[in-house]
Design a protein around this motif. Sequence first.
Motif, PDB file in Angstrom:
ATOM      1  N   SER A  17       0.824  -1.212   0.000  1.00  0.00           N
ATOM      2  CA  SER A  17       0.000   0.000   0.000  1.00  0.00           C
ATOM      3  C   SER A  17       0.853   1.256   0.000  1.00  0.00           C
ATOM      4  O   SER A  17       0.465   2.279  -0.576  1.00  0.00           O
ATOM      5  CB  SER A  17      -0.931   0.001   1.207  1.00  0.00           C
ATOM      6  N   PHE A  21       0.056   4.217  -2.538  1.00  0.00           N
ATOM      7  CA  PHE A  21      -0.329   5.535  -2.044  1.00  0.00           C
ATOM      8  C   PHE A  21       0.728   6.592  -2.384  1.00  0.00           C
ATOM      9  O   PHE A  21       0.402   7.753  -2.625  1.00  0.00           O
ATOM     10  CB  PHE A  21      -0.559   5.507  -0.530  1.00  0.00           C
ATOM     11  N   TYR A  26      -4.076   9.329  -1.748  1.00  0.00           N
ATOM     12  CA  TYR A  26      -5.212   8.675  -1.096  1.00  0.00           C
ATOM     13  C   TYR A  26      -6.351   8.420  -2.071  1.00  0.00           C
ATOM     14  O   TYR A  26      -6.893   7.318  -2.140  1.00  0.00           O
ATOM     15  CB  TYR A  26      -5.700   9.545   0.068  1.00  0.00           C
ATOM     16  N   TYR A  56      -4.763   3.647   5.169  1.00  0.00           N
ATOM     17  CA  TYR A  56      -3.928   4.808   4.840  1.00  0.00           C
ATOM     18  C   TYR A  56      -3.168   5.293   6.068  1.00  0.00           C
ATOM     19  O   TYR A  56      -1.949   5.534   6.009  1.00  0.00           O
ATOM     20  CB  TYR A  56      -4.827   5.908   4.301  1.00  0.00           C
TER      21      TYR A  56
END
Length: 211
Positions: A17, A21, A26, A56
């Motif tokens: 991730s 990201f 986001y 996140y």
Amino acid sequence: MAKQSRTNIRDSILEASTVLFSKKGYSGVSMRDVAQHLGCTPAALYYHFKDKDQLYLGVIQHVCHGVSASLKRAKDSHGEPWDQLSAVLTELIRTLSANESFWRLLQQILMDENEERMRQLGNSVFHDIFSIFYDLASKIGPHLDPHQLTISMMSLCLFPFQSANAASFLPGFDPTNLQPDKLSSHVLNFISLGINDDATNTLSLKNRKPK
């Protein structure tokens, strides 16, 4: 993923991730994107993270915790404020140089306009890194606003990497200026000159007699 421990699976999710990201921000990443990148189902992600917001925040905590720990070790390895600052600057710049996902993630975060997410990040993630610089700023420039000085010092470290692509087409560009030791020395000298010059100007203004 099924054969991995729960901790290892979580770390794999966070690492995958981080890359996504850092490149897309986001809004540009979905849970389905992460699942596809990992080769698993979205349901497997939701077992570890209840939603994208939690994922996140987990990514940024995962990345920044390691950075803040390394900066603290660098600071604690020296006794005098300027020596501490030199060590901290060098460590941060080495991290930025070695970890493109880290500085790209910071760049994406700085463009995030969601106030609630920024509040959470400021309170729970960036606080430790910022506090290390803030403490040093208070010691080396007691006549200056420590918050403003902290922002300036961190910007001097980060911006060369953020602007490298554009800077390569501008006059005088030298790629060796991004070498960690060379850049950290430049930043430290720049800060030192700025603080000393500002102190001299401040003292001069205080001693100036009104006409």
